[in-house]
Enzyme design. Structure first.
Site, PDB file in Angstrom:
ATOM      1  N   GLU A  97      -4.682  -3.149  -5.946  1.00  0.00           N
ATOM      2  CA  GLU A  97      -3.356  -2.750  -5.473  1.00  0.00           C
ATOM      3  C   GLU A  97      -2.804  -1.572  -6.264  1.00  0.00           C
ATOM      4  O   GLU A  97      -1.960  -0.833  -5.756  1.00  0.00           O
ATOM      5  CB  GLU A  97      -2.361  -3.913  -5.601  1.00  0.00           C
ATOM      6  CG  GLU A  97      -2.750  -5.158  -4.838  1.00  0.00           C
ATOM      7  CD  GLU A  97      -1.841  -6.330  -5.184  1.00  0.00           C
ATOM      8  OE1 GLU A  97      -0.749  -6.075  -5.721  1.00  0.00           O
ATOM      9  OE2 GLU A  97      -2.228  -7.475  -4.934  1.00  0.00           O
ATOM     10  N   CYS A  98      -3.271  -1.405  -7.498  1.00  0.00           N
ATOM     11  CA  CYS A  98      -2.592  -0.487  -8.421  1.00  0.00           C
ATOM     12  C   CYS A  98      -3.532   0.563  -9.004  1.00  0.00           C
ATOM     13  O   CYS A  98      -3.391   0.968 -10.157  1.00  0.00           O
ATOM     14  CB  CYS A  98      -1.942  -1.297  -9.555  1.00  0.00           C
ATOM     15  SG  CYS A  98      -0.748  -2.512  -8.979  1.00  0.00           S
ATOM     16  N   ARG A  99      -4.504   0.996  -8.228  1.00  0.00           N
ATOM     17  CA  ARG A  99      -5.430   2.022  -8.703  1.00  0.00           C
ATOM     18  C   ARG A  99      -4.681   3.316  -9.059  1.00  0.00           C
ATOM     19  O   ARG A  99      -4.993   3.983 -10.044  1.00  0.00           O
ATOM     20  CB  ARG A  99      -6.488   2.311  -7.642  1.00  0.00           C
ATOM     21  CG  ARG A  99      -7.588   3.254  -8.101  1.00  0.00           C
ATOM     22  CD  ARG A  99      -8.642   3.419  -7.005  1.00  0.00           C
ATOM     23  NE  ARG A  99      -9.760   4.204  -7.485  1.00  0.00           N
ATOM     24  CZ  ARG A  99      -9.825   5.535  -7.475  1.00  0.00           C
ATOM     25  NH1 ARG A  99      -8.790   6.217  -6.996  1.00  0.00           N
ATOM     26  NH2 ARG A  99     -10.883   6.169  -7.924  1.00  0.00           N
TER      27      ARG A  99
END
Length: 534
Positions: free
Chosen positions: A71-73
């Site tokens: 979700e937070c690349r």
């Protein structure tokens, strides 16, 4: 990321320790304060190893907390772009989430095109599964079981100098942290301040351990019996005093235990027995369709960007693979935004889209398919998922007959498999609020469930569409013309805010049977013979 509030012990002239009191006021670590020593696992391009903050003594450390892998690349890549400048400043950058070390490794190995790092990552990932470290910085969401998006900066002697939750753009966060590190290096704590902070940390730990036991000297040897005292009170001649004493008695009683409210997570739960009691429509139905509208936890912004939509698309492709789905639900994903208009129309001309109530998509330029938009269709052409179309997911089960029970049971199996896959891949599920699923569809309530039928009513066509719509309203149904063919209609079940899924199903089956029976009467009235008799 809002503006931080400066706070540094005994040195008001230093304005470098930014700290959001509003969101982190319960943090057990003061700012500045000694960084906690937690024995956690850390994963980088070389594999898994142990992590302790003391291993980084002599360097500044930035810990980037984020909600979850896949979700937070973008959060991590924003810091990666500035990593050479951080290293030049003798500052290490680490990232931390509640994902396990195995999930971290899987994410690192995943190709970049699928939202991973292609086997190489420069920023190590800390695994804080229980939230033991993130809770001490007050950046752990205990209800969701994930870290909040936040940044913590620790100086070269292991003192926490800066802590901040954030909602800023990732690139701005990375640049601001680099600037703050530079300022903190200019305003280092003195040796005496460091000694005081370490002493306070030891004293605090000692006081917590001592508070668990009570010394005998702290307990008074005097024993008073309240009943004996009350017997000596003569309040018969003073009613006002009696009232006061009665209040005192009430105040002395132990408070009742607080009410414990257990949040019940919503779920699409249908029993076979209930479905059997409702049964299938007895009158003629060309096709039936049941859909669920869902959004994914972790993707809650009102308007998602391109990267987030592509992450959702990648997640759906993984989720619907053979590793997580039963054989009858596996199939092919079509990236609609990468198809030309002719290819899109050819796809939507397949029978499954007629049965699913999506016939209008056959019209040229009916929808502008943006990046990350697509549709998954199983190999049996009776199950499909629209991705990033209105809601993030529209999950539909269809049948070209009256067999509503098979439609619902297939939908139930699919959603259960999807929920298991989501928990395995992201440790999350679908977005919920106040015990209801979050979606954007008008006329559909907290369960996100929608039911419709495709019917052929030449009798109503002859009688007049107004008659059909009027009777549909009486039966709790909404009827509209479907496609260009005469006599073809879509019948959707109208819903009330307090409707359960079973109530919607029952209204749909009974309503379409009532319309079907009237259709037979109208065909006789207008002398319309069955198709096989023509």
């Amino acid at each position: 990321m809002g503006t931080g509030l400066a706070r540094q012990a005994d040195r008001p002239e230093h304005q470098c320790c930014l700290f959001l009191r509003a969101t982190m006021k319960h943090s057990p670590i003061p700012i500045p304060g000694k960084a906690p020593e937690e024995g956690l696992k850390l994963v980088d391009k070389n594999g898994e190893r142990n992590f302790k903050i003391s291993d980084y003594k002599g360097k500044f450390v930035v810990i980037l907390f984020y909600s979850g892998d896949w979700e937070c690349r973008d959060n991590i890549m924003a810091f990666d772009k500035l990593l050479d400048r951080y290293m030049s400043a003798k500052c290490e950058v680490l990232a931390c989430s509640s994902d396990s070390a195995k999930v971290h490794q899987s994410w690192i190995r995943t190709p970049s095109s699928d939202g991973g790092f292609g086997g190489t990552i420069r920023i190590p990932l800390i695994s804080d599964c229980s939230g033991s470290m993130s809770q001490k910085y007050d950046v752990f969401d205990t209800e969701e079981g994930v870290c909040r998006n936040a940044v913590v900066i620790i100086d070269d002697v292991g003192i926490v100098r800066h802590a901040m939750t954030t909602s800023m753009e990732h690139s701005e966060t990375a640049q601001n942290c680099l600037d703050i590190v530079a300022m903190l290096k200019q305003h280092k704590l003195s040796d005496s301040e460091v000694r005081n902070i370490n002493a306070k940390a030891k004293s605090s730990a000692k006081s917590r351990s001592e508070s668990s036991s009570v010394s005998i000297r702290e307990i008074s040897p005097v024993r008073l019996d309240v009943k004996d005292l009350e017997q000596t009170w003569d309040v018969s001649s003073d009613p006002e005093l009696a009232k006061v004493l009665n209040i005192a008695k009430m105040l002395g009683k132990a408070a009742p235990p607080p009410m414990v409210s257990v949040k019940k997570e919503p779920k699409f739960d249908m029993s076979v027995d209930n479905l059997r009691r409702i049964g299938n429509p007895r009158t003629s139905v060309r096709a039936c369709r049941a859909s669920l509208h869902r959004n994914l936890a972790g993707f809650t912004a009102p308007t998602l960007g391109k990267n987030q939509k592509l992450q959702i698309e990648s997640l759906v492709e993984k989720m619907m693979g053979v590793a997580y789905m039963p054989e009858d639900l596996t199939g092919q994903y079509h990236r609609l935004y990468m198809m030309n208009q002719r290819e899109q129309i050819r796809l939507f001309e397949e029978e499954v889209f007629l049965n699913s109530g999506d016939i209008r998509l056959r019209e040229p330029k009916a929808v502008n398919w943006t990046d990350g938009s697509g549709v998954f269709v199983n190999n049996y052409h009776n199950f499909l998922i629209f991705v990033n179309y209105k809601d993030q997911l529209k999950i539909s089960s269809v049948e070209d007959s009256t067999d509503v029970r098979s439609v619902i049971l297939r939908l139930k199996r699919a959603v259960e498999s999807m929920e298991e896959a989501l928990k395995s891949l992201t440790k999350r599920g679908f977005t919920t609020k106040d015990g209801k699923f979050v979606h954007t569809q008008d006329g559909i309530h907290g369960h996100g469930f929608d039911l419709s039928f495709i019917v052929d009513y030449p009798g109503f066509e002859k009688e007049g569409e107004k008659t059909l719509k009027s009777m549909g309203i009486k039966c709790g149904l909404t009827v509209q013309k479907y496609g260009r063919r005469d006599g073809l209609y879509e019948v959707r079940v109208s819903q009330r805010p307090d409707d359960t899924v079973m109530a919607v199903l029952k209204r749909g089956v009974l309503g379409v049977d009532a319309l079907g029976n009237e259709e037979e009467n109208l065909k006789k009235k207008h002398n319309i013979k069955p198709l096989h008799a023509l």
